[in-house]
Design an enzyme around this catalytic site. Structure first.
Site, short mmCIF file in Angstrom:
data_model
loop_
_atom_site.label_atom_id
_atom_site.label_comp_id
_atom_site.label_asym_id
_atom_site.label_seq_id
_atom_site.Cartn_x
_atom_site.Cartn_y
_atom_site.Cartn_z
N GLU A 36 -9.91 -2.23 5.01
CA GLU A 36 -10.51 -1.87 6.29
C GLU A 36 -11.80 -2.67 6.55
O GLU A 36 -12.44 -3.13 5.60
CB GLU A 36 -10.88 -0.38 6.27
CG GLU A 36 -9.68 0.57 6.16
CD GLU A 36 -8.98 0.81 7.48
OE1 GLU A 36 -9.11 0.00 8.41
OE2 GLU A 36 -8.28 1.84 7.58
N ASP A 91 0.81 -1.22 0.00
CA ASP A 91 0.00 0.00 0.00
C ASP A 91 0.85 1.27 0.00
O ASP A 91 2.07 1.24 0.22
CB ASP A 91 -0.97 0.00 1.19
CG ASP A 91 -0.35 -0.57 2.47
OD1 ASP A 91 0.88 -0.63 2.55
OD2 ASP A 91 -1.10 -0.95 3.37
C1 F6R Z 1 1.27 -1.42 6.07
C2 F6R Z 1 0.12 -2.31 6.24
C3 F6R Z 1 -0.74 -2.20 7.45
C4 F6R Z 1 0.02 -2.50 8.75
C5 F6R Z 1 -0.91 -2.40 9.95
C6 F6R Z 1 -0.19 -2.66 11.25
O1 F6R Z 1 1.91 -1.66 4.83
O2 F6R Z 1 -0.12 -3.07 5.37
O3 F6R Z 1 -1.81 -3.09 7.32
O4 F6R Z 1 0.57 -3.78 8.66
O5 F6R Z 1 -1.50 -1.14 9.98
O6 F6R Z 1 0.73 -1.62 11.48
P1 F6R Z 1 1.78 -1.67 12.68
O7 F6R Z 1 2.76 -2.74 12.33
O8 F6R Z 1 2.40 -0.31 12.69
O9 F6R Z 1 1.02 -2.00 13.92
#
Ligand code: F6R
Length: 241
Positions: A143, A67
């Site tokens: 989401e 993303d």
């Molecule tokens: C980012 C992504 C998101 C994150 C998720 C968790 O490329 O794909 O889905 O993996 O928001 O983020 P963290 O690791 O910061 O808790």
């Protein structure tokens, strides 16, 4: 689903890096699907260490990221392209032309999204996909919703994701409201999927994923339960026996 429980964040990072490193060594032309966020940072550090100490070769590896925020160029310090360069690509011998992070500044975004899935297909599909999970159960920027996007698309970020991700910006108003996100199809087409979940804040997501084998669109990470080669690596803080 295969579950691996490690004692802490560092051990999760080490374990994930061991698996990825072995895959890269056994298939030097591997296609990796990569995630940003806080969770995989330790794994990227370990992979850089292994590249430096064991000579793991990335010269023929290709990568596709999940993303990118709409409107941010790769020079923007909060963009996912910038993150990937800083946290991983600049530390290994990958050819930057072989790395693809969605272009948040593409002129025709819908055309770009359509091409993104084709680019992945033309490359032969993702061999190993690394994922993190949001506190609300999102993967990539898919989401919780009544419907989940099958194809790479422009998505509207939820209020909760904007709030959580504001830590990477000067203030919450700077967080873009939309992003390009890979859809369910390209993720599930990956041959192998590894999901990393660490820390107290991921506990309820991990619990639901382990205890409720149901496919729920209000819990996008549950799509991974349909994948035949899905490994979840968690630390003790994120896991309840
Ligand atoms: C980012 C992504 C998101 C994150 C998720 C968790 O490329 O794909 O889905 O993996 O928001 O983020 P963290 O690791 O910061 O808790």
């Amino acid at each position: 689903m295969k579950l691996i429980v490690e004692s802490n964040y560092d051990m999760v990072s080490k374990k994930a890096a061991e698996i990825v490193d072995e895959y890269v060594k056994s298939n030097p032309k591997i296609i990796l699907g990569l995630a940003t966020g806080s969770t995989p940072i330790g794994m990227y550090k370990e992979l850089i260490n292994k590249h430096k100490t064991e000579g793991t070769d990335y010269s023929n590896v290709r990568t596709f990221n999940l993303d990118e925020y709409v409107g941010l160029s790769g020079e923007h310090p909060s963009s996912y392209r910038y993150f990937m360069n800083e946290e991983f690509f600049n530390g290994i011998n990958i050819n930057h032309k072989n790395t693809t992070v969605p272009n948040g500044k593409a002129e025709n975004l819908s055309e770009y999204c359509k091409n993104y899935d084709e680019m992945i297909d033309d490359a032969g599909g993702i061999d190993l996909q690394i994922l993190g999970v949001g506190e609300n159960g999102h993967i990539a920027f898919i989401e919780p919703a009544h419907e989940l996007q099958v194809l790479t698309s422009i998505v509207t970020l939820s209020e909760s994701t904007i709030a959580v991700n504001s830590r990477f910006f000067n203030n919450i108003d700077e967080v873009p409201k939309t992003a390009i996100s890979m859809g369910v199809r390209s993720i599930l087409k990956a041959k192998k999927i590894i999901l990393l979940a660490t820390g107290e804040k991921k506990k309820s997501v991990v619990k639901r994923l382990i205890e409720t084998p149901l496919l729920c669109t209000d819990f996008p990470v549950s799509i991974l339960l349909c994948h035949p080669d899905f490994t979840l690596i968690v630390d003790r803080e994120a896991y309840v026996d």
